[in-house]
Design a protein around this motif. Sequence first.
Motif, PDB file in Angstrom:
ATOM      1  N   MET A   1       0.833  -1.201   0.000  1.00 35.56           N
ATOM      2  CA  MET A   1       0.000   0.000   0.000  1.00 35.56           C
ATOM      3  C   MET A   1       0.870   1.256   0.000  1.00 35.56           C
ATOM      4  O   MET A   1       2.069   1.206   0.315  1.00 35.56           O
ATOM      5  N   GLU A   2       0.248   2.375  -0.340  1.00 37.94           N
ATOM      6  CA  GLU A   2       0.945   3.652  -0.277  1.00 37.94           C
ATOM      7  C   GLU A   2       0.878   4.169   1.157  1.00 37.94           C
ATOM      8  O   GLU A   2      -0.201   4.265   1.741  1.00 37.94           O
ATOM      9  N   GLN A   3       2.026   4.516   1.747  1.00 38.21           N
ATOM     10  CA  GLN A   3       2.105   4.958   3.130  1.00 38.21           C
ATOM     11  C   GLN A   3       2.598   6.402   3.166  1.00 38.21           C
ATOM     12  O   GLN A   3       3.769   6.669   2.922  1.00 38.21           O
ATOM     13  N   THR A   4       1.685   7.323   3.448  1.00 37.36           N
ATOM     14  CA  THR A   4       1.992   8.752   3.438  1.00 37.36           C
ATOM     15  C   THR A   4       2.343   9.218   4.844  1.00 37.36           C
ATOM     16  O   THR A   4       1.516   9.102   5.757  1.00 37.36           O
ATOM     17  N   PRO A   5       3.553   9.738   5.070  1.00 40.39           N
ATOM     18  CA  PRO A   5       3.917  10.207   6.418  1.00 40.39           C
ATOM     19  C   PRO A   5       3.000  11.348   6.849  1.00 40.39           C
ATOM     20  O   PRO A   5       2.710  12.269   6.073  1.00 40.39           O
ATOM     21  N   LEU A   6       2.536  11.285   8.105  1.00 43.05           N
ATOM     22  CA  LEU A   6       1.692  12.345   8.650  1.00 43.05           C
ATOM     23  C   LEU A   6       2.469  13.221   9.630  1.00 43.05           C
ATOM     24  O   LEU A   6       2.653  14.413   9.406  1.00 43.05           O
ATOM     25  N   PHE A   7       2.929  12.639  10.723  1.00 40.95           N
ATOM     26  CA  PHE A   7       3.660  13.416  11.718  1.00 40.95           C
ATOM     27  C   PHE A   7       4.449  12.483  12.626  1.00 40.95           C
ATOM     28  O   PHE A   7       4.159  11.292  12.714  1.00 40.95           O
ATOM     29  N   ARG A   8       5.457  13.055  13.273  1.00 44.44           N
ATOM     30  CA  ARG A   8       6.213  12.346  14.304  1.00 44.44           C
ATOM     31  C   ARG A   8       5.878  13.008  15.640  1.00 44.44           C
ATOM     32  O   ARG A   8       6.094  14.201  15.819  1.00 44.44           O
ATOM     33  N   ASP A   9       5.335  12.237  16.546  1.00 42.88           N
ATOM     34  CA  ASP A   9       4.866  12.792  17.811  1.00 42.88           C
ATOM     35  C   ASP A   9       6.012  12.941  18.811  1.00 42.88           C
ATOM     36  O   ASP A   9       7.136  12.488  18.577  1.00 42.88           O
ATOM     37  N   GLN A  10       5.715  13.593  19.923  1.00 46.61           N
ATOM     38  CA  GLN A  10       6.647  13.738  21.029  1.00 46.61           C
ATOM     39  C   GLN A  10       6.125  12.932  22.216  1.00 46.61           C
ATOM     40  O   GLN A  10       4.925  12.969  22.521  1.00 46.61           O
ATOM     41  N   LEU A  11       7.000  12.204  22.886  1.00 46.12           N
ATOM     42  CA  LEU A  11       6.622  11.375  24.019  1.00 46.12           C
ATOM     43  C   LEU A  11       7.044  12.054  25.315  1.00 46.12           C
ATOM     44  O   LEU A  11       8.231  12.320  25.535  1.00 46.12           O
ATOM     45  N   VAL A  12       6.066  12.314  26.182  1.00 46.71           N
ATOM     46  CA  VAL A  12       6.325  13.033  27.422  1.00 46.71           C
ATOM     47  C   VAL A  12       5.490  12.404  28.536  1.00 46.71           C
ATOM     48  O   VAL A  12       4.343  12.013  28.314  1.00 46.71           O
ATOM     49  N   PRO A  13       6.039  12.257  29.742  1.00 51.37           N
ATOM     50  CA  PRO A  13       5.230  11.732  30.849  1.00 51.37           C
ATOM     51  C   PRO A  13       4.118  12.721  31.183  1.00 51.37           C
ATOM     52  O   PRO A  13       4.353  13.937  31.239  1.00 51.37           O
ATOM     53  N   VAL A  14       2.910  12.203  31.427  1.00 54.38           N
ATOM     54  CA  VAL A  14       1.802  13.061  31.829  1.00 54.38           C
ATOM     55  C   VAL A  14       1.100  12.424  33.016  1.00 54.38           C
ATOM     56  O   VAL A  14       1.152  11.210  33.230  1.00 54.38           O
TER      57      VAL A  14
ATOM     58  N   PRO B   1      11.422  12.518  21.044  1.00 54.71           N
ATOM     59  CA  PRO B   1      10.729  12.340  19.764  1.00 54.71           C
ATOM     60  C   PRO B   1      10.397  10.864  19.558  1.00 54.71           C
ATOM     61  O   PRO B   1      11.235   9.995  19.815  1.00 54.71           O
ATOM     62  N   ALA B   2       9.181  10.561  19.127  1.00 51.87           N
ATOM     63  CA  ALA B   2       8.781   9.166  18.900  1.00 51.87           C
ATOM     64  C   ALA B   2       9.701   8.522  17.867  1.00 51.87           C
ATOM     65  O   ALA B   2      10.091   9.167  16.885  1.00 51.87           O
ATOM     66  N   PRO B   3      10.086   7.251  18.063  1.00 51.95           N
ATOM     67  CA  PRO B   3      10.986   6.577  17.120  1.00 51.95           C
ATOM     68  C   PRO B   3      10.412   6.484  15.708  1.00 51.95           C
ATOM     69  O   PRO B   3      11.158   6.473  14.737  1.00 51.95           O
ATOM     70  N   HIS B   4       9.075   6.395  15.589  1.00 48.27           N
ATOM     71  CA  HIS B   4       8.444   6.227  14.284  1.00 48.27           C
ATOM     72  C   HIS B   4       7.451   7.354  14.011  1.00 48.27           C
ATOM     73  O   HIS B   4       7.001   8.028  14.936  1.00 48.27           O
ATOM     74  N   GLN B   5       7.102   7.505  12.752  1.00 43.04           N
ATOM     75  CA  GLN B   5       6.076   8.455  12.367  1.00 43.04           C
ATOM     76  C   GLN B   5       4.715   7.757  12.304  1.00 43.04           C
ATOM     77  O   GLN B   5       4.620   6.535  12.244  1.00 43.04           O
ATOM     78  N   PHE B   6       3.662   8.554  12.283  1.00 44.49           N
ATOM     79  CA  PHE B   6       2.339   8.051  11.951  1.00 44.49           C
ATOM     80  C   PHE B   6       2.165   8.167  10.433  1.00 44.49           C
ATOM     81  O   PHE B   6       2.618   9.141   9.827  1.00 44.49           O
ATOM     82  N   TYR B   7       1.513   7.157   9.850  1.00 45.55           N
ATOM     83  CA  TYR B   7       1.309   7.125   8.402  1.00 45.55           C
ATOM     84  C   TYR B   7      -0.176   6.997   8.080  1.00 45.55           C
ATOM     85  O   TYR B   7      -0.938   6.362   8.822  1.00 45.55           O
TER      86      TYR B   7
END
Length: 301
Positions: free
Chosen positions: A157-170, A266-272
């Motif tokens: 399938m075609e996988q279009t990068p959306l964003f890379r999130d940030q991981l922070v304790p909440v 920074p999250a290791p992976h992006q969302f697609y």
Amino acid sequence: MSRRYYNLPTLTTLSTFEAAARHLSFKDSAQELSVTPGAVSHQIKALESELNTPLFLRGHRGVVLTPDGAALFDTLSTSFLKVSQSLNSIRDRNMTTEVTIGSTTAVAAQWLSPTLTRFWRKFPDQDVYQVAQDRLFHACPEIDLFIRYGRDPNSTMEQTPLFRDQLVPVASPELAQKLNGCVLKDIAGQRLIHLESEDTNWTGWHEWFGELGYLGAVSTGTRVNRYSVALQAAQDGAGLVLGWQRLITPLIDAGKLAPIRPHVLPAPHQFYLVGHPDKDLSEGVRTLKDWIINEVQQNDI
């Protein structure tokens, strides 16, 4: 044995192999096909016997494709996709404007649903069916688009990068205020809420601490199998959850959760955004895809 016109094995055998290769699991493919794992194994053995070559390497932890198996799967997945598209055209699928999009329950609740609400306001005549599940999504005719964390190296399938999130304790605002500015060791000693997901791509507490250079003991805390449950537990003051900053921004803005600074990764992976190539998409699917991409670009954090 008798020769068929195209000299092919039966369609049942080929479709069973395609499902098993796509899932890399006889059990999961059996569930999809509504048969027993033994029936899947029998079909695969029959195909291997006819081709006189192994298609899977079987081990204690599952199965992997052999080079011959990978080559056959690549051909079948491409061919089945073309057949599916042709059948959809024959059914005149475009008579309906409905678009189907899938995501995990957390992505749906915290990010995708608000995005779709804004989409509906601008395109009120476009029907959208949202599917939320915490099992991995795979290419299938019933889903036009789906959100995936991490790129699938085996997908056609075609996988279009959306964003890379940030991981922070909440945590709850009261608890976060007490812990702001503390060192990683102090965070590791708190009651941590661990997410146990079928999708092993999701980053957990141990990976987060390791990437930030902390290799000491990490609290066992509480374990849940739904991110939404983890977020609610954190709001109730039950502990700390690893926050995906973009996804939980509405909860932070509403004062229900607060980040514990300054430790951000920074999250290791992006969302697609995953789907068929643009040339194969209906007008409705292309409209929604373009809208989501534009939303991400306009709301970068």
